[in-house]
Every structure is written in structure tokens, then in C-alpha cells.
Write an enzyme that holds these catalytic residues in place. Structure first.
Site, PDB file in Angstrom:
ATOM      1  N   SER A 200       0.805  -1.223   0.000  1.00  0.00           N
ATOM      2  CA  SER A 200       0.000   0.000   0.000  1.00  0.00           C
ATOM      3  C   SER A 200       0.834   1.267   0.000  1.00  0.00           C
ATOM      4  O   SER A 200       0.465   2.256  -0.634  1.00  0.00           O
ATOM      5  CB  SER A 200      -0.940  -0.001   1.213  1.00  0.00           C
ATOM      6  OG  SER A 200      -1.783  -1.129   1.178  1.00  0.00           O
ATOM      7  N   HIS A 247       0.217   4.523   4.221  1.00  0.00           N
ATOM      8  CA  HIS A 247      -0.452   5.216   3.123  1.00  0.00           C
ATOM      9  C   HIS A 247      -0.027   6.683   3.045  1.00  0.00           C
ATOM     10  O   HIS A 247       0.288   7.194   1.960  1.00  0.00           O
ATOM     11  CB  HIS A 247      -1.965   5.129   3.295  1.00  0.00           C
ATOM     12  CG  HIS A 247      -2.507   3.743   3.137  1.00  0.00           C
ATOM     13  ND1 HIS A 247      -3.854   3.482   3.012  1.00  0.00           N
ATOM     14  CD2 HIS A 247      -1.889   2.535   3.080  1.00  0.00           C
ATOM     15  CE1 HIS A 247      -4.043   2.181   2.884  1.00  0.00           C
ATOM     16  NE2 HIS A 247      -2.869   1.585   2.942  1.00  0.00           N
TER      17      HIS A 247
END
Length: 296
Positions: A200, A247
Site C-alpha cells: 500500500s 499510506h
């Protein structure tokens, strides 16, 4: 010896390598063969012969100078334009398959972990114990089918266009620098005993770079912004259990590297592009060192 060649001999000047009967005092700036006015081609410095122009750029540069380049200055690679993206997806898929076969022992050995005692392992494990390889290996592990499916779909959607726009080397650097930055921020802010894994961070780095690229090309940014907003909503949803640090770290790194890649001036393109990667990487290393000092 014909009349022209005899006149060349009498002049004391060499004959053109293509027209031996024409005396000339000019030589090619690259190969130094004598060339006559009919054969000489103006270059940035002096004149060049037709053979050197055909083998290079006509300006004294290497042959690669004439190769088509991407918007970031990378040489367009021959073959599959999504080769690196496919390789990355393949590595993630193989790693996930090994996870399913071997089980938690494999995942625990290579996931991102600050500092904790792990069942089945001797001693304390984690980055604080010098296991820095976890920053890289954790980028290729996933927590389930939905996790890897969503990440690989995002990688396929974003990776192809970015690989084509940046070139393979710059694209690969963006991917890994973003992933490492996401891992470093996770290590800094998350509890040391919490596991973190997934691509991610790197994927969000691609999101950031894609936004920079689309703005640079004056494309409609609404699709990528909409998808990014949806991802951020899931990121900060407490019920999903996502490591938001990865993220955010990856996104910020992707934006910074993307700016360096896309907006670098042509005169100092390589310096700015690779310098931006080195800067983000150095900041990531600094975060890791700070957290390690806290935990030890």
C-alpha cells in the site's frame, strides 16, 4: 592513378574519404577522416562526416541521444511497456502464495515489525534489532485475498501509465522509495509490537506521482483524485484496521519524487530526479534511526 588523384597528391592535402579525387583540408570532428565540402555536415563543433552523423546524433553526441524519450527524460524501452509492473505483480503473487503454503512463520519472519517477541522465534525480533530487510520484504506480503487483489488492481491501473511516462528505472525508483517511506513512517508512529505488511505504501506513492504527472500534462484530474479520496476514506476508517501511516508516508513520498521526476529542468534533469529520490530515502532512514534509538 587518375588525373584527380594526381592533383590531390600535388596539392599536398589528403583526399576526401568518400571522394578520393577531391583534396580537402577539413576533417570529421569525430572520426578525423578527411571530408570534402560535399560530404561535410555542420555540427555543434566543426563538421562531421555522413557516417558519423548516421551512427550518432549529428551533433557529436552518442547514438542514444536520438532515441525517443519519456516526459521525464527516460529512454523508451523496447518490448513490453508494462514489463516492470508485471514483474512487481508477479513477485507479490508468488510471495502471497508462499504465505499461504508456509503460514504465519513466513509472514512473521518478513513483515514490518518494530520490536517484539514473536512465537516460534528466538529472542526479540524487529527493525529495532537490526532487521532492516523487513522494510523491503513487508512490501510484498499481504493479509488476505481482498488485500492483495485491491493492491494489485491499483498497481495495474497506475503502474502501466507511470512506467510509460517515467521510464523503467525512474518508475522502479518511485515504487521502492515510496514503499520504504511508508514503512519508515509506520515504524516511527505505530506500536512496536504491531505487524504491518502490504504494497500500500508504494501504491499510494504511485497515486501521488500520478496526480503530479496529470497536473503537469494538464489532464482531467478528477478520476485520480476521486479514487484517492475513496482510498483515504478506507485508510482512516477505524473498522478496517489499515496502517494509515504507510499510506500517508507513501503518498507524501510519491508527490515529492513525482515533482522531482516530472518538473526537473532539462539541463539538470538527472541530478534533480535522482536527488529527489535520495532526499526522500535519506529522510526515511532518519526516521528509522530516530525510532530505533527510542526503542533501544
Amino acid at each position: 592513378m587518375n588525373q584527380d588523384q594526381d592533383q590531390v597528391r600535388q596539392s599536398g592535402l589528403p583526399g576526401c574519404y568518400r571522394h578520393p579525387g577531391v583534396a580537402t583540408g577539413i576533417s570529421c570532428a569525430r572520426c578525423e577522416r578527411p571530408i570534402c565540402p560535399e560530404c561535410m555536415i555542420s555540427a555543434s563543433v566543426g563538421f562531421q562526416c555522413p557516417d558519423c552523423v548516421r551512427s550518432g546524433s549529428g551533433t557529436g553526441h552518442a547514438p542514444s541521444a536520438n532515441q525517443p524519450r519519456t516526459v521525464a527524460g527516460g529512454v523508451l524501452a523496447a518490448g513490453d511497456p508494462q514489463l516492470v509492473t508485471k514483474i512487481l505483480i508477479g513477485i507479490n503473487a508468488v510471495a502471497f502464495l508462499v504465505q499461504q503454503i508456509v503460514g504465519d512463520r513466513f509472514t512473521n519472519a518478513f513483515c514490518l515489525l518494530g520490536r517484539a517477541v514473536v512465537p516460534g522465534f528466538d529472542g526479540v525480533q524487529g527493525l529495532a534489532e537490526g532487521q532492516w530487510y523487513r522494510l523491503v520484504t513487508s512490501m510484498f506480503l499481504h493479509g488476505g485475498i481482498a488485500h492483495i487483489a485491491f493492491n494489485m488492481l491499483s498497481l495495474w491501473w497506475l503502474g502501466g501509465p507511470l512506467e510509460g511516462a517515467l521510464g523503467r528505472a525512474r518508475y522502479l525508483a518511485l515504487y521502492f522509495v515510496s514503499g520504504l517511506a511508508g514503512g519508515a513512517l509506520t515504524y516511527l508512529l505505530a506500536a512496536p509490537y504491531e505487524r504491518s505488511l502490504g504494497a500500500s505504501g508504494a501504491i499510494f506513492g504511485l497515486f501521488g506521482a500520478m496526480a503530479v504527472l496529470m497536473r503537469r500534462m494538464k489532464y482531467d484530474m478528477r478520476p485520480v483524485i476521486g479514487l484517492l479520496v475513496v482510498n483515504l476514506v478506507f485508510t482512516f476508517n477505524p473498522w478496517v484496521g489499515i496502517a494509515w501511516q504507510a499510506h500517508v508516508g507513501g503518498l507524501v513520498a510519491g508527490v515529492l519524487v513525482g515533482i522531482g521526476m516530472v518538473h526537473a529542468p532539462a539541463q539538470r534533469r538527472s541530478l534533480v530526479q535522482w536527488g529527489s529520490c535520495a532526499l526522500v530515502l535519506a529522510l526515511s532512514v532518519a526516521l528509522v534511526l530516530i525510532r530505533t534509538a527510542e526503542l533501544t
